[in-house]
Design an enzyme around this catalytic site. Structure first.
Site, PDB file in Angstrom:
ATOM      1  N   GLU A  16       7.148  24.203  27.224  1.00  0.00           N
ATOM      2  CA  GLU A  16       7.896  25.015  28.193  1.00  0.00           C
ATOM      3  C   GLU A  16       7.078  25.300  29.453  1.00  0.00           C
ATOM      4  O   GLU A  16       7.398  26.219  30.210  1.00  0.00           O
ATOM      5  CB  GLU A  16       8.340  26.317  27.539  1.00  0.00           C
ATOM      6  CG  GLU A  16       9.336  26.130  26.413  1.00  0.00           C
ATOM      7  CD  GLU A  16       9.901  27.448  25.919  1.00  0.00           C
ATOM      8  OE1 GLU A  16      10.775  28.000  26.608  1.00  0.00           O
ATOM      9  OE2 GLU A  16       9.462  27.925  24.867  1.00  0.00           O
ATOM     10  N   SER A 154      13.345  26.730  24.436  1.00  0.00           N
ATOM     11  CA  SER A 154      14.155  25.925  25.354  1.00  0.00           C
ATOM     12  C   SER A 154      14.855  24.763  24.648  1.00  0.00           C
ATOM     13  O   SER A 154      15.141  23.732  25.249  1.00  0.00           O
ATOM     14  CB  SER A 154      13.302  25.381  26.517  1.00  0.00           C
ATOM     15  OG  SER A 154      12.914  26.436  27.362  1.00  0.00           O
ATOM     16  N   TYR A 224      19.665  23.087  31.273  1.00  0.00           N
ATOM     17  CA  TYR A 224      19.099  22.950  32.608  1.00  0.00           C
ATOM     18  C   TYR A 224      19.863  22.012  33.538  1.00  0.00           C
ATOM     19  O   TYR A 224      19.463  21.840  34.682  1.00  0.00           O
ATOM     20  CB  TYR A 224      17.635  22.498  32.498  1.00  0.00           C
ATOM     21  CG  TYR A 224      16.797  23.501  31.736  1.00  0.00           C
ATOM     22  CD1 TYR A 224      16.523  24.756  32.270  1.00  0.00           C
ATOM     23  CD2 TYR A 224      16.310  23.211  30.466  1.00  0.00           C
ATOM     24  CE1 TYR A 224      15.776  25.693  31.569  1.00  0.00           C
ATOM     25  CE2 TYR A 224      15.558  24.144  29.749  1.00  0.00           C
ATOM     26  CZ  TYR A 224      15.305  25.373  30.312  1.00  0.00           C
ATOM     27  OH  TYR A 224      14.569  26.299  29.604  1.00  0.00           O
ATOM     28  N   ARG A 262      15.804  38.970  24.471  1.00  0.00           N
ATOM     29  CA  ARG A 262      17.162  38.421  24.404  1.00  0.00           C
ATOM     30  C   ARG A 262      17.454  38.034  22.956  1.00  0.00           C
ATOM     31  O   ARG A 262      16.688  37.285  22.352  1.00  0.00           O
ATOM     32  CB  ARG A 262      17.300  37.198  25.304  1.00  0.00           C
ATOM     33  CG  ARG A 262      18.757  36.813  25.604  1.00  0.00           C
ATOM     34  CD  ARG A 262      18.864  35.493  26.328  1.00  0.00           C
ATOM     35  NE  ARG A 262      18.634  34.374  25.428  1.00  0.00           N
ATOM     36  CZ  ARG A 262      17.837  33.332  25.707  1.00  0.00           C
ATOM     37  NH1 ARG A 262      17.189  33.272  26.854  1.00  0.00           N
ATOM     38  NH2 ARG A 262      17.687  32.356  24.836  1.00  0.00           N
ATOM     39  N   ASP A 264      20.093  36.259  20.477  1.00  0.00           N
ATOM     40  CA  ASP A 264      21.161  35.261  20.540  1.00  0.00           C
ATOM     41  C   ASP A 264      21.936  35.205  19.232  1.00  0.00           C
ATOM     42  O   ASP A 264      21.334  35.127  18.147  1.00  0.00           O
ATOM     43  CB  ASP A 264      20.579  33.878  20.827  1.00  0.00           C
ATOM     44  CG  ASP A 264      19.780  33.827  22.127  1.00  0.00           C
ATOM     45  OD1 ASP A 264      19.884  34.778  22.924  1.00  0.00           O
ATOM     46  OD2 ASP A 264      19.053  32.843  22.332  1.00  0.00           O
ATOM     47  N   GLU A 276      18.528  33.458  17.198  1.00  0.00           N
ATOM     48  CA  GLU A 276      17.088  33.643  17.426  1.00  0.00           C
ATOM     49  C   GLU A 276      16.858  34.801  18.366  1.00  0.00           C
ATOM     50  O   GLU A 276      17.798  35.347  18.966  1.00  0.00           O
ATOM     51  CB  GLU A 276      16.464  32.366  18.000  1.00  0.00           C
ATOM     52  CG  GLU A 276      16.990  31.961  19.362  1.00  0.00           C
ATOM     53  CD  GLU A 276      16.322  30.690  19.875  1.00  0.00           C
ATOM     54  OE1 GLU A 276      15.993  29.815  19.048  1.00  0.00           O
ATOM     55  OE2 GLU A 276      16.112  30.596  21.091  1.00  0.00           O
ATOM     56  N   ASN A 278      14.271  35.991  21.632  1.00  0.00           N
ATOM     57  CA  ASN A 278      13.308  35.566  22.650  1.00  0.00           C
ATOM     58  C   ASN A 278      12.664  36.804  23.266  1.00  0.00           C
ATOM     59  O   ASN A 278      13.336  37.591  23.929  1.00  0.00           O
ATOM     60  CB  ASN A 278      14.005  34.768  23.757  1.00  0.00           C
ATOM     61  CG  ASN A 278      14.496  33.422  23.271  1.00  0.00           C
ATOM     62  OD1 ASN A 278      13.804  32.429  23.355  1.00  0.00           O
ATOM     63  ND2 ASN A 278      15.717  33.387  22.728  1.00  0.00           N
ATOM     64  N   GLY A 282      13.516  32.929  29.616  1.00  0.00           N
ATOM     65  CA  GLY A 282      13.475  32.445  30.988  1.00  0.00           C
ATOM     66  C   GLY A 282      13.737  33.582  31.961  1.00  0.00           C
ATOM     67  O   GLY A 282      14.618  34.411  31.722  1.00  0.00           O
TER      68      GLY A 282
END
Length: 315
Positions: A16, A154, A224, A262, A264, A276, A278, A282
């Site tokens: 990443e 990612s 992305y 975050r 999810d 998961e 985070n 990002g």
């Protein structure tokens, strides 16, 4: 209020690296807008520490730079960064930092451990098995599964396996990034994220939810290439919204997260299923978490200003 001297660390020794550089550059610009004095540091792909001009300075000199700052923002996603490694460095250097501590970062980066923690507090996760190079040959495919490295971000190394023939290359791709691989049953549901912001006084706030609408798997390419449709807030009824927020807070607290994380989920007919967590997602202005809080009226520069001031106050 007067600005703070803030160190922003980007890069990292993992897949990443480029995403982290983009996040760090964006974070530095936004903090400068709020009159903070920003000091840039980069961890190169080989682990070398670089100064703002890209020159090598070595770890010892980098630590002295960190000690000269009021707070550190370690914007390094993935292993040797988000997994608690940089939090540990800041702890040893005695410098306050934004985000989760060593334990929470390590637990959340390990998807298998996150599942165990979530299950322990009553949050559903996808049924799955943990494979190593030694146990993988004995695993027999029988239905669609998702294969992913235990500790990577990612969506690197993540594959949807629809047939037995697809399993070996999927496992091989995941094992390139980690020596432990998670194989989970495919969950059918809406992909919805909730960001949690913890404050030094112990209060926690959930952002408006974000739904990810894609044609197929939300993989590395769709993250992305701009093809994913982010809908903020997600179209939820009150029961769904409350269930997701309660689950996000339960996991955030059980892992011991701090700052922003975050969380999810897949929203299924039976309720939320955790995907998961985070702890350093990002963080460009167009990334999910800043967009979620912007929808609640907290701008990107203001969110970062709050994070660094909270970290300085807590430290």
């Amino acid at each position: 209020m007067s600005g703070l001297r803030v160190a922003v660390i980007g890069g990292g020794q993992n897949c990443e690296h480029e995403v982290s550089l983009a996040s760090a550059a964006s974070v530095a610009r936004a903090l400068a807008e709020r009159d903070h004095e920003v000091v840039r540091l980069t961890v190169d792909r080989d682990g070398a520490w670089l100064d703002a001009e890209g020159g090598p300075i070595g770890l010892a000199a980098a630590v002295e730079v960190l000690r000269g700052c009021a707070v550190v923002v370690p914007v390094v996603h993935g292993p040797r960064g988000e997994d608690g490694a940089l939090a540990a460095l800041c702890e040893l250097a005695g410098v306050p930092y934004v985000g989760s501590g060593v334990r929470a970062g390590a637990l959340a980066m390990d998807k298998w451990t996150t599942k165990l923690v979530a299950d322990a507090v009553g949050i559903a996760t996808a049924p799955g098995v943990l494979l190593t190079p030694g146990t993988a040959p004995s695993y027999a495919w029988s239905h669609p599964v998702v294969v992913k490295p235990v500790a990577a971000g990612s969506s690197h190394g993540v594959s949807l396996v629809r047939s037995a023939e697809e399993l070996p290359p999927a496992l091989a791709a995941a094992f390139v990034l980690d020596d432990r691989v998670l194989v989970e049953e495919l969950v059918v549901g809406r992909e919805i994220d909730v960001a949690v912001l913890g404050r030094p006084d112990g209060s926690r706030t959930c952002s408006p939810s974000l739904e990810i609408v894609v044609d197929g798997l939300f993989d590395l390419d769709t993250k992305y290439d701009g093809s994913a449709d982010f809908r903020i807030p997600a179209a939820l009824d009150e029961v769904e919204r409350k269930g997701l927020e309660e689950a996000a807070l339960a996991v955030y607290d059980a892992l011991g997260c701090a700052g922003v994380a975050r969380v999810d989920f897949f929203l299924t007919a039976d309720g939320p299923v955790l995907n998961e967590v985070n702890t350093m997602p990002g963080f460009t202005e167009q990334s999910q978490v800043p967009r979620m809080f912007a929808a609640a009226g907290l701008s990107y520069p203001d969110l970062l200003d709050r994070l660094v001031r909270d970290a300085a106050d807590a430290g």
